[in-house]
Design a protein around this motif. Structure first.
Motif, PDB file in Angstrom:
ATOM      1  N   GLN A 116      32.989  28.276  46.026  1.00  0.00           N
ATOM      2  CA  GLN A 116      32.885  26.825  45.863  1.00  0.00           C
ATOM      3  C   GLN A 116      34.264  26.181  45.899  1.00  0.00           C
ATOM      4  N   ALA A 117      35.246  26.834  45.278  1.00  0.00           N
ATOM      5  CA  ALA A 117      36.602  26.291  45.262  1.00  0.00           C
ATOM      6  C   ALA A 117      37.180  26.234  46.672  1.00  0.00           C
ATOM      7  N   VAL A 118      36.921  27.266  47.468  1.00  0.00           N
ATOM      8  CA  VAL A 118      37.422  27.285  48.843  1.00  0.00           C
ATOM      9  C   VAL A 118      36.838  26.122  49.641  1.00  0.00           C
ATOM     10  N   GLU A 119      35.522  25.949  49.550  1.00  0.00           N
ATOM     11  CA  GLU A 119      34.883  24.880  50.324  1.00  0.00           C
ATOM     12  C   GLU A 119      35.317  23.501  49.828  1.00  0.00           C
ATOM     13  N   THR A 120      35.456  23.340  48.517  1.00  0.00           N
ATOM     14  CA  THR A 120      35.920  22.060  47.970  1.00  0.00           C
ATOM     15  C   THR A 120      37.346  21.769  48.419  1.00  0.00           C
ATOM     16  N   TYR A 121      38.173  22.795  48.413  1.00  0.00           N
ATOM     17  CA  TYR A 121      39.574  22.636  48.816  1.00  0.00           C
ATOM     18  C   TYR A 121      39.667  22.212  50.287  1.00  0.00           C
ATOM     19  N   LYS A 122      38.879  22.835  51.140  1.00  0.00           N
ATOM     20  CA  LYS A 122      38.924  22.502  52.569  1.00  0.00           C
ATOM     21  C   LYS A 122      38.540  21.045  52.800  1.00  0.00           C
ATOM     22  N   ARG A 123      37.562  20.561  52.026  1.00  0.00           N
ATOM     23  CA  ARG A 123      37.150  19.162  52.174  1.00  0.00           C
ATOM     24  C   ARG A 123      38.208  18.213  51.622  1.00  0.00           C
ATOM     25  N   ALA A 278      45.395  35.083  41.318  1.00  0.00           N
ATOM     26  CA  ALA A 278      46.751  35.407  40.869  1.00  0.00           C
ATOM     27  C   ALA A 278      47.783  34.840  41.834  1.00  0.00           C
ATOM     28  N   TRP A 279      48.966  34.540  41.298  1.00  0.00           N
ATOM     29  CA  TRP A 279      50.044  33.979  42.120  1.00  0.00           C
ATOM     30  C   TRP A 279      51.388  34.423  41.555  1.00  0.00           C
ATOM     31  N   ARG A 280      52.436  34.299  42.373  1.00  0.00           N
ATOM     32  CA  ARG A 280      53.793  34.609  41.936  1.00  0.00           C
ATOM     33  C   ARG A 280      54.291  33.447  41.069  1.00  0.00           C
ATOM     34  N   THR A 281      54.635  33.740  39.829  1.00  0.00           N
ATOM     35  CA  THR A 281      54.955  32.698  38.858  1.00  0.00           C
ATOM     36  C   THR A 281      56.115  31.817  39.313  1.00  0.00           C
ATOM     37  N   SER A 282      57.161  32.426  39.858  1.00  0.00           N
ATOM     38  CA  SER A 282      58.364  31.670  40.209  1.00  0.00           C
ATOM     39  C   SER A 282      58.380  31.204  41.657  1.00  0.00           C
ATOM     40  N   ASP A 283      57.319  31.439  42.382  1.00  0.00           N
ATOM     41  CA  ASP A 283      57.285  31.069  43.799  1.00  0.00           C
ATOM     42  C   ASP A 283      55.860  30.669  44.176  1.00  0.00           C
ATOM     43  N   VAL A 284      55.435  29.524  43.664  1.00  0.00           N
ATOM     44  CA  VAL A 284      54.075  29.062  43.937  1.00  0.00           C
ATOM     45  C   VAL A 284      54.145  27.704  44.625  1.00  0.00           C
ATOM     46  N   SER A 285      53.438  27.583  45.727  1.00  0.00           N
ATOM     47  CA  SER A 285      53.488  26.355  46.520  1.00  0.00           C
ATOM     48  C   SER A 285      52.570  25.289  45.936  1.00  0.00           C
ATOM     49  N   LYS A 286      52.781  24.050  46.365  1.00  0.00           N
ATOM     50  CA  LYS A 286      51.912  22.959  45.939  1.00  0.00           C
ATOM     51  C   LYS A 286      50.484  23.217  46.393  1.00  0.00           C
ATOM     52  N   GLU A 287      50.331  23.754  47.613  1.00  0.00           N
ATOM     53  CA  GLU A 287      48.990  24.041  48.146  1.00  0.00           C
ATOM     54  C   GLU A 287      48.270  25.034  47.236  1.00  0.00           C
ATOM     55  N   ALA A 288      49.010  26.053  46.774  1.00  0.00           N
ATOM     56  CA  ALA A 288      48.409  27.050  45.895  1.00  0.00           C
ATOM     57  C   ALA A 288      48.048  26.432  44.540  1.00  0.00           C
ATOM     58  N   LEU A 289      48.930  25.601  44.003  1.00  0.00           N
ATOM     59  CA  LEU A 289      48.651  24.956  42.718  1.00  0.00           C
ATOM     60  C   LEU A 289      47.418  24.058  42.794  1.00  0.00           C
ATOM     61  N   ASP A 290      47.268  23.350  43.910  1.00  0.00           N
ATOM     62  CA  ASP A 290      46.086  22.496  44.076  1.00  0.00           C
ATOM     63  C   ASP A 290      44.815  23.338  44.092  1.00  0.00           C
ATOM     64  N   PHE A 291      44.890  24.519  44.717  1.00  0.00           N
ATOM     65  CA  PHE A 291      43.708  25.390  44.746  1.00  0.00           C
ATOM     66  C   PHE A 291      43.411  25.942  43.360  1.00  0.00           C
ATOM     67  N   ILE A 292      44.453  26.371  42.646  1.00  0.00           N
ATOM     68  CA  ILE A 292      44.271  26.939  41.303  1.00  0.00           C
ATOM     69  C   ILE A 292      43.564  25.947  40.395  1.00  0.00           C
ATOM     70  N   GLU A 293      43.868  24.660  40.545  1.00  0.00           N
ATOM     71  CA  GLU A 293      43.243  23.632  39.718  1.00  0.00           C
ATOM     72  C   GLU A 293      41.741  23.568  39.906  1.00  0.00           C
ATOM     73  N   LEU A 294      41.267  23.979  41.070  1.00  0.00           N
ATOM     74  CA  LEU A 294      39.828  23.915  41.369  1.00  0.00           C
ATOM     75  C   LEU A 294      39.063  25.100  40.790  1.00  0.00           C
ATOM     76  N   ILE A 295      39.780  26.136  40.345  1.00  0.00           N
ATOM     77  CA  ILE A 295      39.136  27.324  39.785  1.00  0.00           C
ATOM     78  C   ILE A 295      38.860  27.092  38.308  1.00  0.00           C
ATOM     79  N   PRO A 296      37.601  27.180  37.865  1.00  0.00           N
ATOM     80  CA  PRO A 296      37.297  26.987  36.432  1.00  0.00           C
ATOM     81  C   PRO A 296      37.827  28.164  35.608  1.00  0.00           C
ATOM     82  N   SER A 297      38.406  27.890  34.471  1.00  0.00           N
ATOM     83  CA  SER A 297      38.921  28.950  33.619  1.00  0.00           C
ATOM     84  C   SER A 297      37.915  29.283  32.529  1.00  0.00           C
ATOM     85  N   VAL A 298      38.041  30.480  31.976  1.00  0.00           N
ATOM     86  CA  VAL A 298      37.154  30.910  30.883  1.00  0.00           C
ATOM     87  C   VAL A 298      37.941  31.068  29.602  1.00  0.00           C
TER      88      VAL A 298
END
Length: 298
Positions: A116-123, A278-298
């Motif tokens: 769902q996150a992938v499809e939402t991100y693409k839109r 998962a992502w590299r803590t000190s080397d994360v792109s804006k695109e990656a951060l935008d995707f991470i935001e769409l992933i629900p956390s537990v």
């Protein structure tokens, strides 16, 4: 100088993945005799025996297993180079590379939080090209650490305690016991767990340590006769289909293939791993951060 062609390498890796000349030939859209000829030529030129022919499929020799582990990452890099070249030839776009474990890719599962996150991100971000790739566990870690992937979709134990790597848990993995539909227990309405004592169980290697895999079987309530490891998830499924043993898999893997297989839910495991991004803590792109935001956390 070895006269080895890229076609021979691709043929070898395909047979090594499926452990079946018949299945590999279908994937490569060539006849089985033609594929056998290519492999025979490769073995002759390299002066190596790569496969042991069995009544049902083939098995990798020690030399074949070594070559598979060395060549598979290089082959993926070649494929990635072509994919990136195709993207470069198109109108300029920002890129987001996401790598998933081979058993986690469930495009048909609409309820998957990742899907769902992938499809939402693409839109939401049509100017970003999302490139998804599949790897085994060890290769996933390398893809993240070397920068080949911006994000990886995997299990928490793969990235736990990795330096300079952060991750976000979002789904606890549920387990299924899978067996060939021809197994006598496959007809059971409810699987009697005690009947699993003495069965052979297959796992992908590397994943958990063998000790943890045995512990999980014991927690469910049975003691396997033997735990065997195969290089990838398709090989595990093939072995189960051929009636060589059973497997303990997660609910995501259940959707990869159901033909000729029977699935039974295992008792809930309180210490079961989580699916993570998962992502590299000190080397994360804006695109990656935008995707991470769409992933629900537990």
């Amino acid at each position: 100088m070895l006269d080895i062609t890229l076609q021979q390498i691709v043929a070898f890796l395909t047979v090594a993945e499926y452990l079946s000349f018949t299945e590999a030939a279908k994937v490569m859209y060539i006849s089985q005799p033609a594929l056998s000829k290519i492999i025979s030529r490769l073995e002759k030129v390299s002066r190596l025996t790569l496969f042991v022919r069995k009544s049902h499929g083939v098995e990798l020799t020690r030399e074949g297993e070594f070559l598979r582990s060395e060549l598979y990452p290089l082959y993926n890099k070649i494929l990635k180079a072509f994919k990136d070249a195709q993207i470069i030839s198109a109108p300029p776009k920002m890129l987001l590379h996401i790598a998933s474990h081979t058993s986690f890719y469930t495009s048909g599962r609409s309820s998957s939080a990742y899907r769902q996150a992938v499809e939402t991100y693409k839109r939401a971000y049509p100017d970003v090209a999302v490139v998804e790739e599949l790897f085994e566990f060890k290769e996933l870690r390398n893809a993240l650490l070397t920068g080949q992937a911006d994000l990886i979709h995997t299990a928490d134990f793969v990235v736990d305690r990795l330096k300079d790597v952060s991750y976000k848990r979002f789904e606890k993995q549920e387990f299924y016991i899978v067996m060939s539909s021809s197994h006598p227990l496959a007809a059971s309405e409810t699987l009697p767990i005690s009947e699993l004592n003495g069965e052979v169980f297959y796992f992908v290697s590397p994943s958990y340590t063998e000790h943890n895999e045995l512990d999980r079987c014991l927690q469910i309530g049975f003691t396997p006769r033997q735990i065997l490891h195969l290089p990838n998830f398709p090989s595990v499924i093939l072995a189960v289909k051929q009636g060589k043993g059973m497997a303990l898999i997660t609910y995501r893997e259940k959707e990869v293939t159901e033909a000729d297989l029977a699935f039974f839910p295992a008792p809930l495991q309180p210490d079961a791993p989580y699916s993570v991004i998962a992502w590299r803590t000190s080397d994360v792109s804006k695109e990656a951060l935008d995707f991470i935001e769409l992933i629900p956390s537990v």
